[in-house]
Design a protein around this motif. Structure first.
Motif, short mmCIF file in Angstrom:
data_model
loop_
_atom_site.label_atom_id
_atom_site.label_comp_id
_atom_site.label_asym_id
_atom_site.label_seq_id
_atom_site.Cartn_x
_atom_site.Cartn_y
_atom_site.Cartn_z
N ARG A 80 0.83 -1.20 0.00
CA ARG A 80 0.00 0.00 0.00
C ARG A 80 0.88 1.26 0.00
O ARG A 80 0.61 2.22 -0.72
N VAL A 81 1.95 1.21 0.77
CA VAL A 81 2.85 2.37 0.83
C VAL A 81 3.57 2.57 -0.50
O VAL A 81 3.72 3.70 -0.98
N VAL A 82 3.99 1.48 -1.13
CA VAL A 82 4.66 1.60 -2.43
C VAL A 82 3.70 2.19 -3.46
O VAL A 82 4.09 3.02 -4.28
N ALA A 83 2.43 1.79 -3.40
CA ALA A 83 1.45 2.36 -4.33
C ALA A 83 1.29 3.86 -4.10
O ALA A 83 1.16 4.64 -5.05
N GLU A 84 1.35 4.27 -2.85
CA GLU A 84 1.28 5.70 -2.51
C GLU A 84 2.53 6.43 -3.05
O GLU A 84 2.45 7.55 -3.55
N MET A 85 3.66 5.77 -2.95
CA MET A 85 4.91 6.35 -3.47
C MET A 85 4.83 6.52 -4.98
O MET A 85 5.37 7.48 -5.55
N ALA A 86 4.15 5.57 -5.66
CA ALA A 86 4.05 5.62 -7.11
C ALA A 86 3.39 6.92 -7.56
O ALA A 86 3.80 7.53 -8.56
N ALA A 87 2.38 7.33 -6.82
CA ALA A 87 1.69 8.57 -7.18
C ALA A 87 2.63 9.76 -7.08
O ALA A 87 2.56 10.70 -7.88
N ILE A 88 3.54 9.73 -6.12
CA ILE A 88 4.47 10.85 -5.93
C ILE A 88 5.51 10.90 -7.05
O ILE A 88 5.89 11.97 -7.52
N GLY A 131 5.21 9.46 -10.08
CA GLY A 131 4.63 9.49 -11.41
C GLY A 131 4.71 8.19 -12.19
O GLY A 131 4.94 8.20 -13.40
N VAL A 132 4.52 7.06 -11.49
CA VAL A 132 4.46 5.77 -12.20
C VAL A 132 3.19 5.02 -11.78
O VAL A 132 2.55 5.38 -10.78
N GLU A 133 2.88 3.98 -12.52
CA GLU A 133 1.66 3.22 -12.25
C GLU A 133 1.84 2.40 -10.96
O GLU A 133 2.85 1.69 -10.82
N PRO A 134 0.91 2.51 -10.00
CA PRO A 134 1.11 1.87 -8.69
C PRO A 134 1.39 0.37 -8.78
O PRO A 134 2.34 -0.11 -8.15
N ALA A 135 0.60 -0.36 -9.53
CA ALA A 135 0.79 -1.82 -9.57
C ALA A 135 2.16 -2.17 -10.16
O ALA A 135 2.80 -3.14 -9.74
N LEU A 188 13.85 2.32 -9.63
CA LEU A 188 12.65 1.65 -10.12
C LEU A 188 11.74 2.61 -10.89
O LEU A 188 11.15 2.22 -11.90
N ALA A 189 11.65 3.86 -10.45
CA ALA A 189 10.86 4.84 -11.20
C ALA A 189 11.46 5.05 -12.58
O ALA A 189 10.74 5.13 -13.59
N GLU A 190 12.78 5.15 -12.65
CA GLU A 190 13.45 5.34 -13.94
C GLU A 190 13.22 4.14 -14.85
O GLU A 190 12.98 4.29 -16.04
N ARG A 191 13.27 2.94 -14.28
CA ARG A 191 13.01 1.74 -15.09
C ARG A 191 11.60 1.76 -15.65
O ARG A 191 11.33 1.18 -16.71
N LEU A 192 10.69 2.42 -14.94
CA LEU A 192 9.29 2.48 -15.38
C LEU A 192 9.03 3.74 -16.21
O LEU A 192 7.88 4.08 -16.48
N GLY A 193 10.09 4.45 -16.58
CA GLY A 193 9.96 5.55 -17.54
C GLY A 193 9.75 6.91 -16.94
O GLY A 193 9.47 7.88 -17.67
N SER A 194 9.90 7.08 -15.64
CA SER A 194 9.71 8.38 -15.00
C SER A 194 11.06 8.96 -14.59
O SER A 194 12.02 8.23 -14.37
N SER A 195 11.13 10.27 -14.50
CA SER A 195 12.35 10.94 -14.01
C SER A 195 11.97 11.92 -12.92
O SER A 195 12.00 13.14 -13.13
N PRO A 196 11.61 11.42 -11.75
CA PRO A 196 11.13 12.32 -10.69
C PRO A 196 12.23 13.23 -10.17
O PRO A 196 13.41 12.89 -10.21
#
Ligand SMILES: [Mg+2]
Length: 224
Positions: A23-31, A33-37, A63-71
């Motif tokens: 649940r926390v990782v899904a919350e982090m995803a929103a911050i 900019g990647v898909e939670p699942a 992991l965000a970079e691997r999913l195409g985001s550059s936060p």
């Protein structure tokens, strides 16, 4: 006669909270900019790297970079802070009966060790949690760079306690083959099911609650 008990941490002294972690990782995803699942899957897929290397912020960046985001760094820090907060909550959640057990073991003369497959935020949170002062030695995979079932992580704790492996009792839920590895080193092993029935195939002794442990521990009369 030396007496030593080495404990696992998650699903042994505190609940592992696997659902809460997701649940926390899904919350982090929103911050970041990647898909939670997708981020949850990425965390699961990289657990070995997270146990022995990456810190919380490094993990979410990679992991965000691997999913195409550059936060931004600020977003990475905000996301990582959620994992750090979770670790603090989990490590402060040991049941009072568990804290009492640890106190009674120490009062009876046992020296206590911790061997944990844990990510960096858990090791960071350890020093301030109620468990920490009750242990004579604590070894975390993220700090040592090796994880259970590698014998080196057990031996690091054994050495820090000033014990030999055969002098030690090991107590864990059984994740990551930890019980077999501890037994192979000559430790007396107990599987706990207090928080999770992780390794039902374990053929040895089982405790339903850690409070049962003192009456099962070897006594001086039987060879300690
Ligand atoms: Mg465990």
């Amino acid at each position: 006669m030396p007496r030593f008990v080495i404990f696992d941490l998650f699903h042994t002294l505190v609940h592992g909270a696997d659902d809460e972690r997701d649940r926390v990782v899904a919350e982090m995803a929103a911050i970041v900019g990647v898909e939670p699942a997708a981020l949850v899957r990425a965390y699961h897929a990289t657990w070995r790297q997270r146990l022995v290397g990456w810190d919380a912020e490094q993990t979410v960046r990679i992991l965000a970079e691997r999913l195409g985001s550059s936060p931004s760094r600020a977003r990475l820090a905000r996301a990582a802070a959620l994992r750090v907060d979770l670790a603090r909550r989990l490590l402060s959640s040991a049941p009072p009966a568990t804290l009492d057990l640890l106190d009674s073991l120490r009062a009876a003369g046992y020296r206590l060790g911790l061997v944990s497959n844990a990510t960096a935020e858990s090791a960071q949170a350890w020093a301030d949690c109620p468990l920490a002062t009750r242990f004579d030695a604590a070894v975390f995979s993220c700090e040592l760079g090796v994880a259970k079932p590698d014998p080196r992580i057990y031996l690091a704790a054994v050495e820090a306690l000033g014990a030999g492996p055969g002098d030690c009792v090991y107590v864990g839920d059984g994740a990551d083959g930890e019980l077999t590895a501890a037994a192979a080193l000559g430790m007396t092993v107990f599987r706990t099911t207090e928080h999770n029935d992780t390794d039902p195939s374990w053929p040895g002794a089982v405790v339903a609650t850690l409070a049962d442990l003192p009456r099962l521990l070897p006594t001086r009369q039987c060879g300690w």
